[in-house]
Design a protein around this motif. Structure first.
Motif, PDB file in Angstrom:
ATOM      1  N   THR A 286      -2.084   8.595   5.430  1.00  0.00           N
ATOM      2  CA  THR A 286      -3.026   8.019   6.389  1.00  0.00           C
ATOM      3  C   THR A 286      -4.098   7.256   5.619  1.00  0.00           C
ATOM      4  OG1 THR A 286      -4.513   9.932   6.410  1.00  0.00           O
ATOM      5  CG2 THR A 286      -2.678   9.931   7.999  1.00  0.00           C
ATOM      6  N   LEU A 287      -4.737   6.317   6.286  1.00  0.00           N
ATOM      7  CA  LEU A 287      -5.818   5.588   5.630  1.00  0.00           C
ATOM      8  C   LEU A 287      -6.966   6.527   5.282  1.00  0.00           C
ATOM      9  CD1 LEU A 287      -6.042   2.167   7.533  1.00  0.00           C
ATOM     10  CD2 LEU A 287      -4.728   2.764   5.484  1.00  0.00           C
ATOM     11  N   GLY A 288      -7.195   7.533   6.105  1.00  0.00           N
ATOM     12  CA  GLY A 288      -8.271   8.465   5.817  1.00  0.00           C
ATOM     13  C   GLY A 288      -8.040   9.273   4.556  1.00  0.00           C
ATOM     14  N   ALA A 289      -6.763   9.632   4.308  1.00  0.00           N
ATOM     15  CA  ALA A 289      -6.446  10.393   3.102  1.00  0.00           C
ATOM     16  C   ALA A 289      -6.652   9.559   1.846  1.00  0.00           C
ATOM     17  CB  ALA A 289      -5.010  10.904   3.172  1.00  0.00           C
ATOM     18  N   GLU A 290      -6.428   8.249   1.945  1.00  0.00           N
ATOM     19  CA  GLU A 290      -6.497   7.366   0.777  1.00  0.00           C
ATOM     20  C   GLU A 290      -7.862   6.708   0.596  1.00  0.00           C
ATOM     21  OE1 GLU A 290      -3.795   7.472  -1.143  1.00  0.00           O
ATOM     22  OE2 GLU A 290      -2.843   8.708   0.390  1.00  0.00           O
ATOM     23  N   ARG A 291      -8.629   6.603   1.654  1.00  0.00           N
ATOM     24  CA  ARG A 291      -9.874   5.821   1.630  1.00  0.00           C
ATOM     25  C   ARG A 291     -10.833   6.219   0.504  1.00  0.00           C
ATOM     26  NH1 ARG A 291     -11.839   2.719   5.680  1.00  0.00           N
ATOM     27  NH2 ARG A 291     -10.556   3.775   7.255  1.00  0.00           N
ATOM     28  N   PRO A 292     -11.060   7.531   0.241  1.00  0.00           N
ATOM     29  CA  PRO A 292     -12.023   7.876  -0.811  1.00  0.00           C
ATOM     30  C   PRO A 292     -11.647   7.361  -2.194  1.00  0.00           C
ATOM     31  CG  PRO A 292     -11.573   9.772   0.586  1.00  0.00           C
ATOM     32  CD  PRO A 292     -10.566   8.728   0.945  1.00  0.00           C
ATOM     33  N   ALA A 293     -10.352   7.095  -2.420  1.00  0.00           N
ATOM     34  CA  ALA A 293      -9.900   6.679  -3.745  1.00  0.00           C
ATOM     35  C   ALA A 293      -9.914   5.174  -3.951  1.00  0.00           C
ATOM     36  CB  ALA A 293      -8.481   7.196  -3.997  1.00  0.00           C
ATOM     37  N   VAL A 294     -10.182   4.395  -2.907  1.00  0.00           N
ATOM     38  CA  VAL A 294     -10.110   2.933  -3.050  1.00  0.00           C
ATOM     39  C   VAL A 294     -11.031   2.419  -4.160  1.00  0.00           C
ATOM     40  CG1 VAL A 294     -10.471   0.719  -1.885  1.00  0.00           C
ATOM     41  CG2 VAL A 294      -9.293   2.582  -0.697  1.00  0.00           C
ATOM     42  N   PRO A 295     -12.269   2.880  -4.276  1.00  0.00           N
ATOM     43  CA  PRO A 295     -13.100   2.407  -5.402  1.00  0.00           C
ATOM     44  C   PRO A 295     -12.493   2.735  -6.769  1.00  0.00           C
ATOM     45  CG  PRO A 295     -14.470   3.466  -3.741  1.00  0.00           C
ATOM     46  CD  PRO A 295     -13.045   3.752  -3.369  1.00  0.00           C
ATOM     47  N   GLN A 296     -11.804   3.862  -6.871  1.00  0.00           N
ATOM     48  CA  GLN A 296     -11.146   4.217  -8.131  1.00  0.00           C
ATOM     49  C   GLN A 296     -10.000   3.270  -8.420  1.00  0.00           C
ATOM     50  OE1 GLN A 296     -10.082   8.416  -7.972  1.00  0.00           O
ATOM     51  NE2 GLN A 296     -11.864   8.813  -6.668  1.00  0.00           N
ATOM     52  N   TRP A 297      -9.241   2.918  -7.385  1.00  0.00           N
ATOM     53  CA  TRP A 297      -8.145   1.957  -7.586  1.00  0.00           C
ATOM     54  C   TRP A 297      -8.695   0.635  -8.111  1.00  0.00           C
ATOM     55  CZ3 TRP A 297      -5.601   2.376  -2.052  1.00  0.00           C
ATOM     56  CH2 TRP A 297      -5.162   3.700  -1.842  1.00  0.00           C
ATOM     57  N   ARG A 298      -9.770   0.178  -7.491  1.00  0.00           N
ATOM     58  CA  ARG A 298     -10.359  -1.105  -7.919  1.00  0.00           C
ATOM     59  C   ARG A 298     -10.837  -1.015  -9.357  1.00  0.00           C
ATOM     60  NH1 ARG A 298     -12.169  -5.659  -5.442  1.00  0.00           N
ATOM     61  NH2 ARG A 298     -11.856  -4.847  -3.325  1.00  0.00           N
ATOM     62  N   ALA A 299     -11.463   0.091  -9.727  1.00  0.00           N
ATOM     63  CA  ALA A 299     -11.993   0.244 -11.077  1.00  0.00           C
ATOM     64  C   ALA A 299     -10.899   0.317 -12.139  1.00  0.00           C
ATOM     65  CB  ALA A 299     -12.870   1.486 -11.151  1.00  0.00           C
ATOM     66  N   ARG A 300      -9.795   0.951 -11.833  1.00  0.00           N
ATOM     67  CA  ARG A 300      -8.733   1.099 -12.821  1.00  0.00           C
ATOM     68  C   ARG A 300      -7.906  -0.171 -12.974  1.00  0.00           C
ATOM     69  NH1 ARG A 300      -4.768   5.188  -9.294  1.00  0.00           N
ATOM     70  NH2 ARG A 300      -3.668   3.503  -8.186  1.00  0.00           N
TER      71      ARG A 300
ATOM     72  N   LEU B  68       0.845  -1.194   0.000  1.00  0.00           N
ATOM     73  CA  LEU B  68       0.000   0.000   0.000  1.00  0.00           C
ATOM     74  C   LEU B  68       0.875   1.237   0.000  1.00  0.00           C
ATOM     75  CD1 LEU B  68      -2.799   1.371   0.212  1.00  0.00           C
ATOM     76  CD2 LEU B  68      -2.535   1.253   2.708  1.00  0.00           C
ATOM     77  N   PHE B  69       0.575   2.154  -0.924  1.00  0.00           N
ATOM     78  CA  PHE B  69       1.261   3.430  -1.055  1.00  0.00           C
ATOM     79  C   PHE B  69       0.233   4.555  -1.100  1.00  0.00           C
ATOM     80  CE2 PHE B  69       4.009   0.348  -3.213  1.00  0.00           C
ATOM     81  CZ  PHE B  69       5.257   0.630  -2.660  1.00  0.00           C
ATOM     82  N   PRO B  70       0.656   5.795  -0.881  1.00  0.00           N
ATOM     83  CA  PRO B  70      -0.217   6.902  -1.231  1.00  0.00           C
ATOM     84  C   PRO B  70      -0.550   6.833  -2.722  1.00  0.00           C
ATOM     85  CG  PRO B  70       1.655   7.666   0.066  1.00  0.00           C
ATOM     86  CD  PRO B  70       1.933   6.243  -0.304  1.00  0.00           C
ATOM     87  N   GLY B  71      -1.829   6.718  -3.046  1.00  0.00           N
ATOM     88  CA  GLY B  71      -2.230   6.669  -4.451  1.00  0.00           C
ATOM     89  C   GLY B  71      -2.530   5.301  -4.999  1.00  0.00           C
ATOM     90  N   GLY B  72      -2.341   4.244  -4.198  1.00  0.00           N
ATOM     91  CA  GLY B  72      -2.694   2.928  -4.734  1.00  0.00           C
ATOM     92  C   GLY B  72      -2.015   1.769  -4.036  1.00  0.00           C
ATOM     93  N   VAL B  73      -2.390   0.577  -4.470  1.00  0.00           N
ATOM     94  CA  VAL B  73      -1.766  -0.644  -3.946  1.00  0.00           C
ATOM     95  C   VAL B  73      -0.493  -0.932  -4.731  1.00  0.00           C
ATOM     96  CG1 VAL B  73      -3.943  -1.598  -3.131  1.00  0.00           C
ATOM     97  CG2 VAL B  73      -3.162  -2.138  -5.453  1.00  0.00           C
ATOM     98  N   GLY B  74       0.244  -1.952  -4.292  1.00  0.00           N
ATOM     99  CA  GLY B  74       1.513  -2.283  -4.916  1.00  0.00           C
ATOM    100  C   GLY B  74       1.376  -2.902  -6.292  1.00  0.00           C
ATOM    101  N   ASN B  75       2.494  -3.042  -6.949  1.00  0.00           N
ATOM    102  CA  ASN B  75       2.549  -3.587  -8.301  1.00  0.00           C
ATOM    103  C   ASN B  75       2.166  -5.069  -8.314  1.00  0.00           C
ATOM    104  OD1 ASN B  75       3.175  -3.949 -11.039  1.00  0.00           O
ATOM    105  ND2 ASN B  75       5.309  -4.426 -10.577  1.00  0.00           N
ATOM    106  N   THR B  76       1.281  -5.429  -9.218  1.00  0.00           N
ATOM    107  CA  THR B  76       0.912  -6.834  -9.401  1.00  0.00           C
ATOM    108  C   THR B  76       1.137  -7.288 -10.842  1.00  0.00           C
ATOM    109  OG1 THR B  76      -1.404  -6.142  -9.689  1.00  0.00           O
ATOM    110  CG2 THR B  76      -0.742  -6.895  -7.493  1.00  0.00           C
ATOM    111  N   ASP B  77       2.007  -6.570 -11.562  1.00  0.00           N
ATOM    112  CA  ASP B  77       2.422  -6.948 -12.922  1.00  0.00           C
ATOM    113  C   ASP B  77       1.242  -7.142 -13.878  1.00  0.00           C
ATOM    114  OD1 ASP B  77       5.217  -6.953 -12.309  1.00  0.00           O
ATOM    115  OD2 ASP B  77       4.922  -8.881 -11.293  1.00  0.00           O
TER     116      ASP B  77
END
Length: 217
Positions: A201-215, A156-165
């Motif tokens: 923080t998790l709070g700073a990243e939480r709103p973007a989690v659905p976007q990460w999943r969608a992309r 987990l990073f600011p802006g997304g999860v780690g690389n999964t190739d």
């Protein structure tokens, strides 16, 4: 100085004083990896998260206080280049998740989901986050006097999860684990410390989690 978590390769460490634990963050080259030294105030015992590289700098950071434990967050080489030398010089125990143990240059004790790692009187909870590697882990410190602190490796990073190739199955596993085992369990004020780059923080990243999943990455 107020802790921000901003460090650069070759630059000074950033030090954060918690009620019972000191967290020292150091960036090592050549890949701007973060290494974290934790020291228990009550006992002086120290643990290192990711002996990534530049063993002389890590050993200087450890100093005369000794080192009880090195925890490797996952098996990718840039997170353990200095592991063998640091363990040889300090006699520290080496720990890694069982599913990533074969990727390390030395034998290490196996960790699993829900295990705990003692740092003196403090305790880190092992959280298994599958996807970046089979045995990637995060380490959770629940500060009795403050907010939770989470060391996330490359999961987990600011802006997304780690690389999964670009592997849909691995990405699905990682985003599922990060959402269920981190975001669904821990409060917004949880501060997390990744394997590279800046904290968040998790709070700073939480709103973007659905976007990460969608992309999908």
């Amino acid at each position: 100085m107020t802790y921000t978590g901003d460090v650069t390769p070759g630059g000074p460490p950033a030090v954060r004083e918690l009620d019972r634990l000191t967290v020292t963050k150091l960036s090592v080259g050549p890949m701007d990896n973060n290494a974290y030294l934790l020291r228990c105030h009550a006992t002086g015992e120290q643990a290192l998260i990711d002996a990534a590289n530049e063993a002389p700098r890590l050993l200087e950071l450890i100093g005369d206080g000794g080192l009880a434990t090195v925890v490797t967050t996952h098996r990718h080489m840039d997170h353990w280049v200095a592991l063998e030398e640091v363990v040889a010089k300090t006699g520290a125990r080496a720990l890694v998740h069982a599913d990533d143990a074969e990727g390390l240059p030395i034998a290490a004790e196996a960790l699993r989901e829900g295990d705990t790692v003692a740092v003196g009187d403090c305790e880190l909870e092992v959280i298994h986050l599958r996807g970046h590697t089979p045995g990637s882990i995060a380490l959770l410190y629940r500060d009795p006097a403050g907010t939770p602190h989470l060391f996330t490796g490359d999961s987990l990073f600011p802006g997304g999860v780690g690389n999964t190739d670009q592997d849909p199955e691995r990405f699905g596993q990682l985003i599922d684990d990060v959402e269920a085992r981190l975001f669904d369990r821990l409060p917004d004020e949880t501060w997390f410390y990744p394997g590279h780059g800046k904290d968040s923080t998790l709070g700073a990243e939480r709103p973007a989690v659905p976007q990460w999943r969608a992309r999908g990455w």
